[in-house]
Design a protein around this motif. Structure first.
Motif, PDB file in Angstrom:
ATOM      1  N   PRO A  92     -62.562 -29.582 -45.821  1.00  0.00           N
ATOM      2  CA  PRO A  92     -61.668 -29.665 -44.656  1.00  0.00           C
ATOM      3  C   PRO A  92     -60.186 -29.739 -45.015  1.00  0.00           C
ATOM      4  CG  PRO A  92     -62.718 -31.778 -45.061  1.00  0.00           C
ATOM      5  CD  PRO A  92     -63.368 -30.806 -45.987  1.00  0.00           C
ATOM      6  N   VAL A  93     -59.864 -30.179 -46.223  1.00  0.00           N
ATOM      7  CA  VAL A  93     -58.464 -30.303 -46.624  1.00  0.00           C
ATOM      8  C   VAL A  93     -58.263 -29.658 -47.990  1.00  0.00           C
ATOM      9  CG1 VAL A  93     -58.066 -32.411 -45.281  1.00  0.00           C
ATOM     10  CG2 VAL A  93     -58.875 -32.578 -47.647  1.00  0.00           C
ATOM     11  N   GLU A  94     -57.014 -29.337 -48.279  1.00  0.00           N
ATOM     12  CA  GLU A  94     -56.682 -28.725 -49.563  1.00  0.00           C
ATOM     13  C   GLU A  94     -56.682 -29.792 -50.645  1.00  0.00           C
ATOM     14  OE1 GLU A  94     -56.877 -26.037 -50.984  1.00  0.00           O
ATOM     15  OE2 GLU A  94     -54.997 -24.907 -50.920  1.00  0.00           O
ATOM     16  N   ASN A  95     -56.992 -29.391 -51.888  1.00  0.00           N
ATOM     17  CA  ASN A  95     -56.893 -30.301 -53.021  1.00  0.00           C
ATOM     18  C   ASN A  95     -56.078 -29.654 -54.126  1.00  0.00           C
ATOM     19  OD1 ASN A  95     -58.588 -28.407 -54.214  1.00  0.00           O
ATOM     20  ND2 ASN A  95     -60.437 -29.669 -54.017  1.00  0.00           N
ATOM     21  N   GLU A  96     -55.996 -30.351 -55.265  1.00  0.00           N
ATOM     22  CA  GLU A  96     -55.156 -29.845 -56.348  1.00  0.00           C
ATOM     23  C   GLU A  96     -55.719 -28.577 -56.979  1.00  0.00           C
ATOM     24  OE1 GLU A  96     -58.171 -32.658 -58.006  1.00  0.00           O
ATOM     25  OE2 GLU A  96     -56.751 -32.668 -56.318  1.00  0.00           O
ATOM     26  N   LYS A  97     -56.986 -28.280 -56.712  1.00  0.00           N
ATOM     27  CA  LYS A  97     -57.597 -27.059 -57.245  1.00  0.00           C
ATOM     28  C   LYS A  97     -57.499 -25.881 -56.273  1.00  0.00           C
ATOM     29  CE  LYS A  97     -61.074 -29.549 -59.999  1.00  0.00           C
ATOM     30  NZ  LYS A  97     -62.541 -29.730 -60.213  1.00  0.00           N
ATOM     31  N   TYR A  98     -56.866 -26.091 -55.128  1.00  0.00           N
ATOM     32  CA  TYR A  98     -56.715 -25.049 -54.096  1.00  0.00           C
ATOM     33  C   TYR A  98     -58.077 -24.571 -53.576  1.00  0.00           C
ATOM     34  CZ  TYR A  98     -52.112 -24.875 -56.326  1.00  0.00           C
ATOM     35  OH  TYR A  98     -50.896 -25.211 -56.868  1.00  0.00           O
ATOM     36  N   ASP A  99     -59.039 -25.468 -53.524  1.00  0.00           N
ATOM     37  CA  ASP A  99     -60.391 -25.067 -53.113  1.00  0.00           C
ATOM     38  C   ASP A  99     -60.443 -24.529 -51.689  1.00  0.00           C
ATOM     39  OD1 ASP A  99     -61.593 -25.575 -55.518  1.00  0.00           O
ATOM     40  OD2 ASP A  99     -62.257 -27.594 -55.005  1.00  0.00           O
ATOM     41  N   ARG A 100     -59.746 -25.185 -50.749  1.00  0.00           N
ATOM     42  CA  ARG A 100     -59.826 -24.724 -49.362  1.00  0.00           C
ATOM     43  C   ARG A 100     -59.144 -23.368 -49.191  1.00  0.00           C
ATOM     44  NH1 ARG A 100     -61.273 -25.913 -44.344  1.00  0.00           N
ATOM     45  NH2 ARG A 100     -59.986 -25.148 -42.618  1.00  0.00           N
ATOM     46  N   SER A 101     -57.964 -23.202 -49.742  1.00  0.00           N
ATOM     47  CA  SER A 101     -57.266 -21.929 -49.588  1.00  0.00           C
ATOM     48  C   SER A 101     -58.021 -20.794 -50.282  1.00  0.00           C
ATOM     49  CB  SER A 101     -55.832 -22.030 -50.124  1.00  0.00           C
ATOM     50  OG  SER A 101     -55.820 -22.422 -51.480  1.00  0.00           O
ATOM     51  N   THR A 102     -58.673 -21.093 -51.397  1.00  0.00           N
ATOM     52  CA  THR A 102     -59.485 -20.078 -52.070  1.00  0.00           C
ATOM     53  C   THR A 102     -60.668 -19.673 -51.194  1.00  0.00           C
ATOM     54  OG1 THR A 102     -58.880 -20.943 -54.253  1.00  0.00           O
ATOM     55  CG2 THR A 102     -60.854 -19.557 -54.128  1.00  0.00           C
ATOM     56  N   SER A 103     -61.284 -20.644 -50.545  1.00  0.00           N
ATOM     57  CA  SER A 103     -62.403 -20.351 -49.648  1.00  0.00           C
ATOM     58  C   SER A 103     -61.935 -19.543 -48.445  1.00  0.00           C
ATOM     59  CB  SER A 103     -63.061 -21.658 -49.182  1.00  0.00           C
ATOM     60  OG  SER A 103     -63.502 -22.420 -50.286  1.00  0.00           O
ATOM     61  N   LEU A 104     -60.787 -19.897 -47.904  1.00  0.00           N
ATOM     62  CA  LEU A 104     -60.217 -19.134 -46.794  1.00  0.00           C
ATOM     63  C   LEU A 104     -59.992 -17.682 -47.206  1.00  0.00           C
ATOM     64  CD1 LEU A 104     -57.595 -21.758 -45.549  1.00  0.00           C
ATOM     65  CD2 LEU A 104     -59.512 -20.899 -44.188  1.00  0.00           C
ATOM     66  N   HIS A 105     -59.478 -17.510 -48.403  1.00  0.00           N
ATOM     67  CA  HIS A 105     -59.190 -16.154 -48.894  1.00  0.00           C
ATOM     68  C   HIS A 105     -60.459 -15.311 -48.993  1.00  0.00           C
ATOM     69  CE1 HIS A 105     -57.748 -12.854 -51.343  1.00  0.00           C
ATOM     70  NE2 HIS A 105     -58.652 -13.155 -52.265  1.00  0.00           N
ATOM     71  N   TYR A 106     -61.497 -15.864 -49.612  1.00  0.00           N
ATOM     72  CA  TYR A 106     -62.718 -15.076 -49.803  1.00  0.00           C
ATOM     73  C   TYR A 106     -63.432 -14.797 -48.486  1.00  0.00           C
ATOM     74  CZ  TYR A 106     -62.834 -14.668 -54.863  1.00  0.00           C
ATOM     75  OH  TYR A 106     -62.560 -14.304 -56.148  1.00  0.00           O
ATOM     76  N   LEU A 107     -63.388 -15.749 -47.564  1.00  0.00           N
ATOM     77  CA  LEU A 107     -64.015 -15.497 -46.267  1.00  0.00           C
ATOM     78  C   LEU A 107     -63.242 -14.420 -45.507  1.00  0.00           C
ATOM     79  CD1 LEU A 107     -66.101 -16.011 -44.130  1.00  0.00           C
ATOM     80  CD2 LEU A 107     -64.827 -18.045 -43.398  1.00  0.00           C
ATOM     81  N   ALA A 108     -61.909 -14.495 -45.527  1.00  0.00           N
ATOM     82  CA  ALA A 108     -61.096 -13.472 -44.858  1.00  0.00           C
ATOM     83  C   ALA A 108     -61.329 -12.102 -45.490  1.00  0.00           C
ATOM     84  CB  ALA A 108     -59.614 -13.846 -44.934  1.00  0.00           C
ATOM     85  N   LEU A 109     -61.429 -12.066 -46.805  1.00  0.00           N
ATOM     86  CA  LEU A 109     -61.647 -10.807 -47.514  1.00  0.00           C
ATOM     87  C   LEU A 109     -63.008 -10.217 -47.149  1.00  0.00           C
ATOM     88  CD1 LEU A 109     -60.129  -9.070 -49.599  1.00  0.00           C
ATOM     89  CD2 LEU A 109     -61.375 -10.297 -51.383  1.00  0.00           C
ATOM     90  N   SER A 110     -64.014 -11.066 -47.111  1.00  0.00           N
ATOM     91  CA  SER A 110     -65.362 -10.607 -46.777  1.00  0.00           C
ATOM     92  C   SER A 110     -65.430 -10.089 -45.349  1.00  0.00           C
ATOM     93  CB  SER A 110     -66.360 -11.751 -46.973  1.00  0.00           C
ATOM     94  OG  SER A 110     -66.378 -12.183 -48.324  1.00  0.00           O
ATOM     95  N   LEU A 111     -64.795 -10.792 -44.429  1.00  0.00           N
ATOM     96  CA  LEU A 111     -64.767 -10.350 -43.034  1.00  0.00           C
ATOM     97  C   LEU A 111     -64.018  -9.021 -42.897  1.00  0.00           C
ATOM     98  CD1 LEU A 111     -64.097 -13.811 -41.406  1.00  0.00           C
ATOM     99  CD2 LEU A 111     -66.091 -12.376 -40.928  1.00  0.00           C
ATOM    100  N   SER A 112     -62.973  -8.852 -43.685  1.00  0.00           N
ATOM    101  CA  SER A 112     -62.218  -7.600 -43.638  1.00  0.00           C
ATOM    102  C   SER A 112     -63.076  -6.424 -44.094  1.00  0.00           C
ATOM    103  CB  SER A 112     -60.960  -7.710 -44.515  1.00  0.00           C
ATOM    104  OG  SER A 112     -60.083  -8.689 -44.013  1.00  0.00           O
ATOM    105  N   TYR A 113     -63.846  -6.636 -45.151  1.00  0.00           N
ATOM    106  CA  TYR A 113     -64.731  -5.571 -45.617  1.00  0.00           C
ATOM    107  C   TYR A 113     -65.821  -5.271 -44.587  1.00  0.00           C
ATOM    108  CZ  TYR A 113     -62.839  -4.998 -50.307  1.00  0.00           C
ATOM    109  OH  TYR A 113     -62.017  -4.696 -51.368  1.00  0.00           O
ATOM    110  N   ARG A 114     -66.318  -6.317 -43.919  1.00  0.00           N
ATOM    111  CA  ARG A 114     -67.329  -6.064 -42.895  1.00  0.00           C
ATOM    112  C   ARG A 114     -66.716  -5.336 -41.704  1.00  0.00           C
ATOM    113  NH1 ARG A 114     -71.248 -10.831 -40.779  1.00  0.00           N
ATOM    114  NH2 ARG A 114     -69.480 -11.373 -39.437  1.00  0.00           N
ATOM    115  N   TYR A 115     -65.460  -5.637 -41.406  1.00  0.00           N
ATOM    116  CA  TYR A 115     -64.761  -4.901 -40.353  1.00  0.00           C
ATOM    117  C   TYR A 115     -64.650  -3.419 -40.725  1.00  0.00           C
ATOM    118  CZ  TYR A 115     -60.863  -2.966 -37.713  1.00  0.00           C
ATOM    119  OH  TYR A 115     -60.067  -2.145 -36.948  1.00  0.00           O
ATOM    120  N   ASP A 116     -64.330  -3.154 -41.975  1.00  0.00           N
ATOM    121  CA  ASP A 116     -64.247  -1.764 -42.428  1.00  0.00           C
ATOM    122  C   ASP A 116     -65.587  -1.052 -42.272  1.00  0.00           C
ATOM    123  OD1 ASP A 116     -61.613  -2.082 -43.111  1.00  0.00           O
ATOM    124  OD2 ASP A 116     -62.012  -2.451 -45.240  1.00  0.00           O
ATOM    125  N   ARG A 117     -66.668  -1.779 -42.514  1.00  0.00           N
ATOM    126  CA  ARG A 117     -67.997  -1.185 -42.455  1.00  0.00           C
ATOM    127  C   ARG A 117     -68.493  -1.027 -41.009  1.00  0.00           C
ATOM    128  NH1 ARG A 117     -72.711  -1.083 -45.682  1.00  0.00           N
ATOM    129  NH2 ARG A 117     -71.297  -0.953 -47.464  1.00  0.00           N
TER     130      ARG A 117
END
Length: 348
Positions: free
Chosen positions: A63-88
């Motif tokens: 739910p919150v960001e940490n020093e490893k950027y775990d939340r922002s990394t998860s946001l990035h991969y989910l957005a990327l995956s959704l973008s590819y599914r949109y393309d498909r």
């Protein structure tokens, strides 16, 4: 396969971290990433669908960001995956969700954050895609604003500056195509020229840079009243098309044809700008017609004529404005062209 083994290993790992375990989020993310990577290789939509489901679960556990950027990394991969599914599949809801996730990632990267340039760039890309789909001016304007901001954070020497130049130039070109605003095309050409300078021969992004600049120049010259319609057509699309040999062939043919029109106009008007532009376009066409040793030892079937016509233009410029470099290059090009012609063939 190796990818199948990796997904299987990540599934086994996840079983060791049941709901409530402190490391379950990491195990879910690793499996989602393995599925995403397998999708990128094999393009099976089921892998992408499962990755999206898992990444949504990951976000709930982060739910919150940490020093490893775990939340922002998860946001990035989910957005990327959704973008590819949109393309498909073309589901606008996927694109809208991807944009919302990109905005959330940007909020986690305020001014001064080391990853802010990436978040700006990614959100600009998503908004550009939405503009292509829905043609809302507000999306285009925001995409351009964000792309400019990302470029400012990637000054000369930054390894990702070429990517930002490509993105902004491509967005401006699309804006010109849809809105007809000339200064957008002009800026796109300036940016594409800079990108090409940053991507010398051998650079992995050279093809994209050359493709974008050639498209922009062709569009600009086609607006001139005395340039006839071209026989070949090539519609602006994703920069991924730069790797498509058919698209490159059509682009090479059309800009080569443009260079011949400019040469003909130079013969009538004797304007050196026409000759310079003819040389510029002929040079790009020649690079797009590089030798294809795997298919034909002599290269592209029209390469010899590209060599000859570029040499002709350079020789003419040498006569008008003597520069030994032009003459030397013209001679070298004609020598290569002569080697490609075969004795006994009518063109020899």
């Amino acid at each position: 396969t190796a990818s199948m083994d990796e997904v299987s290993r990540k599934r086994e790992k996840l079983e060791r971290y049941p709901p409530g375990h402190d490391s379950r989020d990491a195990a879910l993310f690793d499996l989602a990433k393995a599925l995403y990577e397998r999708f990128m290789k094999e393009r099976k939509i089921d892998d992408l669908n499962e990755a999206i489901t898992l990444l949504r679960d990951v976000l709930e556990l982060r739910p919150v960001e940490n020093e490893k950027y775990d939340r922002s990394t998860s946001l990035h991969y989910l957005a990327l995956s959704l973008s590819y599914r949109y393309d498909r599949a073309g589901a606008v809801d996927d694109l809208e969700e991807a944009i919302a996730l990109r905005r959330a990632a940007l909020e986690l990267h305020p001014p001064g954050h080391p990853h802010r340039d990436v978040s700006l760039h990614n959100l600009a890309c998503s908004l550009r895609r939405k503009f292509v789909k829905q043609a809302k001016i507000c999306d285009f304007q925001e995409a351009i604003q964000l792309a400019h901001a990302a470029l400012e954070l990637r000054p000369a020497g930054h390894p990702k500056r070429p990517a930002s130049l490509h993105q902004l130039a491509f967005s401006l070109s699309i804006g010109y195509d849809k809105l007809g605003i000339v200064h957008h095309l002009e800026e796109a050409i300036v940016l594409s020229r800079e990108a090409l300078k940053l991507c010398p021969p051998g650079h992995p992004e050279r093809g994209i840079a050359l493709y974008n600049l050639a498209c922009g120049l062709r569009t600009a010259f086609q607006q001139q009243a005395d340039i006839p319609p071209l026989h070949e057509t090539c519609v602006h699309g994703s920069t991924v098309l730069a790797a498509d040999s058919t698209t490159k062939t059509e682009l090479a043919s059309s800009i080569f044809e443009l260079s011949q029109h400019l040469w003909d106009r130079f013969q009538k008007r004797a304007a050196m700008t026409d000759l310079d532009n003819a040389i510029c376009l002929a040079t790009y066409a020649l690079e797009l017609r590089l030798p294809l040793e795997d298919f034909c030892p002599s290269g592209h079937p029209n390469r010899a004529w590209s060599l000859h016509d570029l040499a002709r233009c350079l020789a003419e410029r040498f006569r008008e404005e003597p520069a030994v470099a032009d003459l030397d290059e013209a001679i070298a090009l004609e020598q290569e062209a002569l080697q490609l012609f075969v004795r006994g063939v009518p063109d020899y």
